[in-house]
Design an enzyme around this catalytic site. Structure first.
Site, mmCIF file in Angstrom:
data_model
loop_
_atom_site.group_PDB
_atom_site.id
_atom_site.type_symbol
_atom_site.label_atom_id
_atom_site.label_comp_id
_atom_site.label_asym_id
_atom_site.label_seq_id
_atom_site.Cartn_x
_atom_site.Cartn_y
_atom_site.Cartn_z
ATOM 1 N N ASP A 83 0.811 -1.214 0.000
ATOM 2 C CA ASP A 83 0.000 0.000 0.000
ATOM 3 C C ASP A 83 0.849 1.270 0.000
ATOM 4 O OD1 ASP A 83 -2.558 -0.988 -0.087
ATOM 5 O OD2 ASP A 83 -2.915 -0.857 2.063
ATOM 6 N N GLU A 182 -13.941 -2.665 -1.901
ATOM 7 C CA GLU A 182 -14.190 -2.886 -0.475
ATOM 8 C C GLU A 182 -15.583 -2.409 -0.080
ATOM 9 O OE1 GLU A 182 -12.341 -2.117 3.995
ATOM 10 O OE2 GLU A 182 -11.206 -1.465 2.220
#
Length: 284
Positions: A83, A182
């Protein structure tokens, strides 16, 4: 063979589901790699699960590089995705490319992930032009949780759902190699998975995504309390660990551990000589 971003694309084309789990350290990553997990995500969720922060926003580039290197050392087969943390790419395209490069060069990642859809297409485009694979994270974006008003399912009304679709189409056009979805309704995720030619990986997005990802501490029940609806506990490792720690403490206090089988021996004549030299002779 080492998995690459092309491996994920082939999985989508062949309708083979992609498996991804978070990993933050060498030992856990090694176990996952040996278990056949396709991708290891060094997520900024490490802020909460490894460093004890309340959210991901306190995580730094140095944190991500440190953990990414550890995971990469263990990943013989799995693709390592790391990330880009909060504010490492938001201020400018230059920052995005520079910090993505750091994750590849210093963190030994094979791909980077950033949160954002249409607003970050130029960032994705330039990172991809630097020959760095990018996974775009849309839907619920934890780095933007303050702006989103909390950890809520995204895309439940028409306009919000349409915007997520537009995000997906935009990041694909910008050069994203995959999309992480998500906390979006399952039917919406299924539609997006059909609309785009790149793999979709879901977390709380239903079974029709091209792959799935979970935070490993969640799927191993390493936290007390109620977990998210989309989490399944695959083993009660948290309770087993607590019991093992308690058993260890008890056995040490009761002098049950270490036992003779855990000890190393020395010749009795050597010990007798040492005792005479340091105990008996000194007293005399």
């Amino acid at each position: 063979m080492k998995n690459t971003i092309l491996t994920l694309q082939k999985h989508k084309q062949n309708k083979q589901k992609i498996t991804m789990l978070t990993a933050y350290d060498y030992t856990t990553a090694k176990l996952m790699d040996e278990s056949g997990v396709d991708c290891l995500l060094v997520g900024d969720s490490l802020g909460m699960v490894m460093l004890g922060y309340d959210s991901t926003v306190s995580v730094t580039m140095e944190d991500m590089i440190h953990h990414s290197k550890a995971v990469a050392r263990a990943a013989k087969t799995a693709l390592v995705v790391t990330d880009l943390p909060f504010m490492s790419y938001h201020a400018s395209v230059y920052d995005a490319v520079y910090n993505a490069g750091r994750l590849i060069q210093e963190g030994n990642a094979q791909a980077v992930k950033l949160e954002g859809g249409q607003a970050f297409c130029e960032h994705i485009k330039m990172i991809a032009q630097a020959s760095i694979p990018v996974i775009a994270h849309i839907g619920l974006m934890p780095q933007s949780v303050l702006a989103l008003g909390g950890y809520k399912v995204q895309g439940k009304d028409y306009h919000a759902a349409k915007n997520i679709i537009l995000d997906a189409l935009a990041v694909e056009q910008a050069g994203a190699a995959a999309i992480l979805l998500e906390c979006v309704p399952a039917d919406l995720a299924a539609l997006i998975s059909d609309l785009v030619n790149i793999p979709t990986i879901g977390i709380g997005a239903g079974h029709n995504c091209d792959g799935q990802v979970l935070v490993y501490q969640d799927m191993l029940s390493m936290y007390d309390g109620v977990s998210s609806k989309f989490v399944k506990s695959f083993a009660p490792i948290g309770e087993q660990m607590k019991q093992a720690f308690a058993d260890y403490c008890q056995e040490v206090k009761r002098q049950q551990f270490p036992d003779s089988i855990h000890e190393f021996a020395i010749d009795s004549e050597i010990m007798a000589k040492l005792k005479y030299e340091f105990l008996i002779s000194n007293k005399g």
